[in-house]
Motif scaffolding. Structure first.
Motif, PDB file in Angstrom:
ATOM      1  N   LYS A   7       1.005  -0.776  -0.115  1.00  0.00           N
ATOM      2  CA  LYS A   7       0.161   0.207   0.412  1.00  0.00           C
ATOM      3  C   LYS A   7       1.321   1.554  -0.233  1.00  0.00           C
ATOM      4  O   LYS A   7       2.058   0.776   0.801  1.00  0.00           O
ATOM      5  CB  LYS A   7      -1.038   0.011   0.875  1.00  0.00           C
ATOM      6  N   ALA A  54      -8.287   1.398  -2.059  1.00  0.00           N
ATOM      7  CA  ALA A  54      -7.897   1.070  -0.715  1.00  0.00           C
ATOM      8  C   ALA A  54      -5.952   0.802  -0.415  1.00  0.00           C
ATOM      9  O   ALA A  54      -5.567   0.250   0.229  1.00  0.00           O
ATOM     10  CB  ALA A  54      -8.228  -0.583   0.082  1.00  0.00           C
ATOM     11  N   THR A  56      -3.934   0.972  -2.591  1.00  0.00           N
ATOM     12  CA  THR A  56      -2.863   0.353  -3.779  1.00  0.00           C
ATOM     13  C   THR A  56      -2.951   0.534  -5.228  1.00  0.00           C
ATOM     14  O   THR A  56      -2.296   0.380  -5.900  1.00  0.00           O
ATOM     15  CB  THR A  56      -4.217  -1.543  -4.336  1.00  0.00           C
TER      16      THR A  56
END
Length: 90
Positions: A7, A54, A56
């Motif tokens: 992430k 989220a 990514t």
């Protein structure tokens, strides 16, 4: 950690290099020439990013432009023909 769980923590652009810091501690640095849309953007447009998906991916709001962490990890450059013409937004 698999790439699908990586992430975005932070994004920086300096001297024609895109640097993406991931939450797992990795730091990716790629030539900005791989992403002509970003290369053409103003400094203000480049600062206008936020994580998406989220965490990514990265979304540049004023450019309507996205990059995925998985694509960055694979070394995928911008697809041919994607480059946005930014003169109207500069």
């Amino acid at each position: 950690m698999s790439s699908s769980r990586a992430k975005v923590k932070n994004v920086g652009i300096r001297r024609d290099v895109l640097t993406v810091e991931l939450t797992d501690g990795r730091v990716l640095s790629v030539p900005l020439t791989w992403y002509p849309t970003l290369l053409q953007a103003t400094a203000k447009q480049l600062r206008d990013w936020k994580p998406c998906g989220a965490g990514t991916g990265i979304h540049w709001t004023s450019l309507d432009y996205h990059l995925s962490v998985d694509g960055l990890l694979r070394g995928a450059p911008e697809a041919e023909g994607v480059t946005r013409r930014l003169m109207a937004n500069a």
